[in-house]
Motif scaffolding. Structure first.
Motif, PDB file in Angstrom:
ATOM      1  N   PRO A 188     -10.007  43.138  -4.460  1.00  0.00           N
ATOM      2  CA  PRO A 188      -9.028  44.242  -4.506  1.00  0.00           C
ATOM      3  C   PRO A 188      -9.677  45.610  -4.275  1.00  0.00           C
ATOM      4  CG  PRO A 188      -8.979  42.914  -6.544  1.00  0.00           C
ATOM      5  CD  PRO A 188     -10.205  42.522  -5.788  1.00  0.00           C
ATOM      6  N   ASP A 189      -8.920  46.516  -3.724  1.00  0.00           N
ATOM      7  CA  ASP A 189      -9.287  47.943  -3.670  1.00  0.00           C
ATOM      8  C   ASP A 189      -7.968  48.702  -3.827  1.00  0.00           C
ATOM      9  OD1 ASP A 189     -11.542  49.932  -3.128  1.00  0.00           O
ATOM     10  OD2 ASP A 189     -10.112  50.560  -1.614  1.00  0.00           O
TER      11      ASP A 189
ATOM     12  N   GLY B 174      -4.477  49.933  -3.836  1.00  0.00           N
ATOM     13  CA  GLY B 174      -3.232  49.381  -3.304  1.00  0.00           C
ATOM     14  C   GLY B 174      -3.158  47.857  -3.319  1.00  0.00           C
TER      15      GLY B 174
ATOM     16  N   GLY C   6      -5.324  53.966 -11.953  1.00  0.00           N
ATOM     17  CA  GLY C   6      -5.081  52.604 -11.472  1.00  0.00           C
ATOM     18  C   GLY C   6      -6.075  51.674 -12.129  1.00  0.00           C
TER      19      GLY C   6
ATOM     20  N   GLY D  20      -9.487  53.844 -13.015  1.00  0.00           N
ATOM     21  CA  GLY D  20      -9.297  54.986 -13.912  1.00  0.00           C
ATOM     22  C   GLY D  20      -8.727  54.586 -15.264  1.00  0.00           C
TER      23      GLY D  20
ATOM     24  N   ASP E 275      -2.763  61.432 -11.671  1.00  0.00           N
ATOM     25  CA  ASP E 275      -2.607  60.471 -10.582  1.00  0.00           C
ATOM     26  C   ASP E 275      -1.933  61.176  -9.417  1.00  0.00           C
ATOM     27  OD1 ASP E 275       0.114  60.502 -11.151  1.00  0.00           O
ATOM     28  OD2 ASP E 275       0.134  58.524 -12.092  1.00  0.00           O
ATOM     29  N   LEU E 276      -1.484  60.399  -8.459  1.00  0.00           N
ATOM     30  CA  LEU E 276      -0.909  60.964  -7.242  1.00  0.00           C
ATOM     31  C   LEU E 276       0.318  61.834  -7.527  1.00  0.00           C
ATOM     32  CD1 LEU E 276      -1.564  60.757  -4.254  1.00  0.00           C
ATOM     33  CD2 LEU E 276      -0.315  58.605  -4.168  1.00  0.00           C
TER      34      LEU E 276
ATOM     35  N   ALA F 268      -9.939  58.069  -8.044  1.00  0.00           N
ATOM     36  CA  ALA F 268      -8.753  57.989  -7.177  1.00  0.00           C
ATOM     37  C   ALA F 268      -9.217  57.817  -5.738  1.00  0.00           C
ATOM     38  CB  ALA F 268      -7.897  59.236  -7.373  1.00  0.00           C
TER      39      ALA F 268
ATOM     40  N   GLN G  65     -12.169  64.408  -3.170  1.00  0.00           N
ATOM     41  CA  GLN G  65     -11.413  65.187  -4.146  1.00  0.00           C
ATOM     42  C   GLN G  65     -12.214  66.387  -4.616  1.00  0.00           C
ATOM     43  OE1 GLN G  65      -8.122  64.602  -5.062  1.00  0.00           O
ATOM     44  NE2 GLN G  65      -8.433  63.394  -3.216  1.00  0.00           N
TER      45      GLN G  65
ATOM     46  N   ASN H  39     -19.743  52.715  -9.622  1.00  0.00           N
ATOM     47  CA  ASN H  39     -18.615  51.761  -9.555  1.00  0.00           C
ATOM     48  C   ASN H  39     -19.050  50.368  -9.084  1.00  0.00           C
ATOM     49  OD1 ASN H  39     -18.507  51.652  -6.670  1.00  0.00           O
ATOM     50  ND2 ASN H  39     -17.204  53.475  -6.601  1.00  0.00           N
TER      51      ASN H  39
HETATM   52  P1  NAD Z   1      -5.496  51.779  -7.589  1.00  0.00           P
HETATM   53  O1  NAD Z   1      -4.652  51.698  -6.381  1.00  0.00           O
HETATM   54  O2  NAD Z   1      -5.388  50.742  -8.646  1.00  0.00           O
HETATM   55  O3  NAD Z   1      -5.273  53.217  -8.291  1.00  0.00           O
HETATM   56  C1  NAD Z   1      -5.483  54.437  -7.639  1.00  0.00           C
HETATM   57  C2  NAD Z   1      -5.044  55.566  -8.568  1.00  0.00           C
HETATM   58  O4  NAD Z   1      -5.426  56.809  -7.977  1.00  0.00           O
HETATM   59  C3  NAD Z   1      -3.543  55.632  -8.788  1.00  0.00           C
HETATM   60  O5  NAD Z   1      -3.292  56.078 -10.115  1.00  0.00           O
HETATM   61  C4  NAD Z   1      -3.100  56.703  -7.786  1.00  0.00           C
HETATM   62  O6  NAD Z   1      -1.876  57.342  -8.156  1.00  0.00           O
HETATM   63  C5  NAD Z   1      -4.272  57.652  -7.884  1.00  0.00           C
HETATM   64  N1  NAD Z   1      -4.447  58.516  -6.708  1.00  0.00           N
HETATM   65  C6  NAD Z   1      -4.502  58.148  -5.399  1.00  0.00           C
HETATM   66  N2  NAD Z   1      -4.696  59.235  -4.613  1.00  0.00           N
HETATM   67  C7  NAD Z   1      -4.763  60.297  -5.459  1.00  0.00           C
HETATM   68  C8  NAD Z   1      -4.931  61.693  -5.276  1.00  0.00           C
HETATM   69  N3  NAD Z   1      -5.086  62.209  -4.045  1.00  0.00           N
HETATM   70  N4  NAD Z   1      -4.950  62.505  -6.367  1.00  0.00           N
HETATM   71  C9  NAD Z   1      -4.798  61.987  -7.620  1.00  0.00           C
HETATM   72  N5  NAD Z   1      -4.639  60.668  -7.860  1.00  0.00           N
HETATM   73  C10 NAD Z   1      -4.606  59.846  -6.787  1.00  0.00           C
HETATM   74  O7  NAD Z   1      -7.008  51.881  -7.032  1.00  0.00           O
HETATM   75  P2  NAD Z   1      -8.342  51.462  -7.786  1.00  0.00           P
HETATM   76  O8  NAD Z   1      -8.630  50.035  -7.482  1.00  0.00           O
HETATM   77  O9  NAD Z   1      -8.321  51.954  -9.196  1.00  0.00           O
HETATM   78  O10 NAD Z   1      -9.399  52.308  -6.941  1.00  0.00           O
HETATM   79  C11 NAD Z   1      -9.628  53.697  -7.207  1.00  0.00           C
HETATM   80  C12 NAD Z   1     -10.917  54.116  -6.534  1.00  0.00           C
HETATM   81  O11 NAD Z   1     -12.002  53.300  -7.020  1.00  0.00           O
HETATM   82  C13 NAD Z   1     -10.933  53.937  -5.009  1.00  0.00           C
HETATM   83  O12 NAD Z   1     -11.715  54.971  -4.451  1.00  0.00           O
HETATM   84  C14 NAD Z   1     -11.632  52.602  -4.824  1.00  0.00           C
HETATM   85  O13 NAD Z   1     -12.251  52.482  -3.553  1.00  0.00           O
HETATM   86  C15 NAD Z   1     -12.672  52.682  -5.931  1.00  0.00           C
HETATM   87  N6  NAD Z   1     -13.191  51.369  -6.353  1.00  0.00           N
HETATM   88  C16 NAD Z   1     -12.368  50.381  -6.815  1.00  0.00           C
HETATM   89  C17 NAD Z   1     -12.893  49.174  -7.237  1.00  0.00           C
HETATM   90  C18 NAD Z   1     -12.041  48.085  -7.840  1.00  0.00           C
HETATM   91  O14 NAD Z   1     -12.617  47.109  -8.361  1.00  0.00           O
HETATM   92  N7  NAD Z   1     -10.733  48.181  -7.819  1.00  0.00           N
HETATM   93  C19 NAD Z   1     -14.281  48.956  -7.156  1.00  0.00           C
HETATM   94  C20 NAD Z   1     -15.108  49.994  -6.700  1.00  0.00           C
HETATM   95  C21 NAD Z   1     -14.541  51.200  -6.309  1.00  0.00           C
END
Ligand code: NAD
Length: 419
Positions: free
Chosen positions: A146-147, A149, A223, A226, A245-246, A297, A301, A345
């Protein structure tokens, strides 16, 4: 390539590491590993619930396979581009090498807005990606996760689509990580990235002499990464004073109740209008004075524009590429302690590796085993990076990149790199 794009940031970070390695490694090898191995563009055309065909673009990039099959998540956002996926795959290459797992870097992107998408339409779209990308997916090729979305449920559908297409009840070996535990997933994978972020924060606190108890934290993004980071920070004794969040932000200088906020988001879809705090501004929130700011997010940023006003002592990059190279320079000069994304991360990909080995060996690991191994690995790699930064007077990012890139170079040299 746009300035401050994910790819531009990844390239700039690589070029700094390559300059550090210049005297030690053949420059032709460095030029070779800077380029992605494969960039694939796919058109998906599923029929959705409205009985119409819908066209979606998807991308899959395998940046490197020097250390093993490419590993990296599937991003489903309306704005994701092939260049973004390339930059993210490149960062995965150094991340896997740094955290010590036998994977190369990969990433996928599906250009679609998953927010509010009907769950059957999302399943149809994810299955369409799995079918169309299946020749590029496999335990020896590329293993998605997952990443932004996408989530555990989607990974379950990918496993099902691939095993179904082979006429088998399951896949032979691990084709996807981050799937539900009942389908061969591993307990603790969903929490791994956020928990790993907090392990790094705790190590940074120790290094700077900050007590976790009563420390203040600001978290952008609520998400997978966070929300877990905020929850674990609170459970560890820190006070999470702002979350965004967004759609908005919420602040409470006495500390937000994160469990209640998670419940609110499950119902309302956003942190907005949470009764346990005051409404805040999503961008201004990043500038609130605190011990640790966790951008979790999207990319870019923290830029040259807001970096001079960031008042956190530590920035723990839960997101990929949240800080532009210029902002990074400004913050480093200002003495902000940066925990770079490829370290901070990496808990997610480390636990994905445990899931991969568990499935390959047909074993089962307990959540406690996973947590113990995650804690040990994150703390050990934090210490490596911190020591190197100290010895060679490098930033934490340059030290982490140096370790990641030099490991990939060693693997290329061991393989012989004539092809
Ligand atoms: P997610 O889709 O579960 O959540 C993303 C969150 O960020 C949501 O709350 C969304 O509303 C918010 N968001 C998006 N754009 C935004 C903006 N411009 N301003 C404020 N908030 C915003 O995604 P996730 O899996 O939690 O991933 C978040 C970040 O962590 C990404 O950069 C992803 O590449 C990175 N990441 C995720 C994982 C994982 O295991 N899921 C691993 C390593 C890195």
């Amino acid at each position: 390539m746009a300035k401050n794009s994910i790819l531009a940031t990844a390239m700039a970070n690589f070029d700094k590491a390559a300059a550090l390695l210049g005297g030690e490694v053949d420059t032709e090898l460095l030029a070779k590993i800077r380029q992605p191995r494969e960039r694939i563009e796919i058109t998906l055309g599923p029929q959705l619930g409205d009985k119409k065909l819908h066209l979606f673009r998807a991308f899959l990039v395998r940046h490197s396979e020097a250390l093993g099959p490419s590993k990296g998540g599937i991003r489903m956002t309306p704005g994701v581009t092939l260049d973004d996926v390339t930059g993210l795959a490149m960062e995965m290459t150094w991340k896997c090498a740094l955290i010590g797992v036998p994977f190369g870097g990969g990433k996928s992107g599906i250009v679609a807005d998953s927010t509010g998408m009907d769950k059957f339409d999302k399943e149809t779209l994810v299955r369409s990606y799995a079918r169309n990308a299946s020749r590029h997916i496999g335990p020896q090729v590329y293993v998605p996760a997952p990443d932004m979305g996408t989530n555990e449920r989607d990974m379950g559908h990918i496993k099902d689509a691939i095993s179904f297409s082979k006429g088998q009840a399951t896949t032979q070996g691990c084709y996807v990580t981050g799937k539900p535990v009942i389908l061969g997933g591993i307990p603790g994978r969903r929490e791994a990235t956020g928990s790993g972020v907090v392990i790094c924060v705790a190590e940074a606190f120790k290094a700077l002499g900050i007590e976790m108890q009563g420390a203040t934290a600001v978290v952008q993004g609520f998400g997978n990464v966070g929300a877990i980071a905020a929850k674990v920070l609170q459970e560890s004794g820190a006070s999470v004073i702002a979350v965004g969040d967004l759609y908005g932000a919420v602040t409470n200088e006495k500390g937000l109740d994160i469990d209640a906020l998670i419940e609110h988001v499950a119902k309302a879809g956003s942190v907005k209008d949470f009764a346990g705090g005051s409404a805040g501004d999503g961008q201004k929130m990043l500038e609130i004075p605190c011990d640790v700011l966790v951008p979790a997010a999207s990319a870019n940023q923290i830029t040259a524009d807001n970096a001079p006003r960031i008042s956190a002592k530590i920035i723990a990059e839960g997101a990929n590429g949240p800080t532009s190279p210029k902002a990074d320079e400004i913050l480093t000069e200002r003495g902000v302690f940066m925990i770079p994304d490829i370290l901070c991360n990496a808990g997610g990909v480390f636990v994905s590796y445990l899931e991969f080995t568990q499935e390959t060996q047909q074993e089962q690991m307990t959540e406690q085993e996973v947590q113990t191994r995650l804690q040990q690995r994150m703390a050990e790699k934090f210490a490596h990076v911190h020591e190197l930064a100290h010895e060679r007077k490098l930033s934490m990012r340059d030290a982490a990149m140096y370790l990641g890139v030099s490991t990939v170079c060693s693997a290329m040299i061991a393989r012989g790199y004539l092809s």
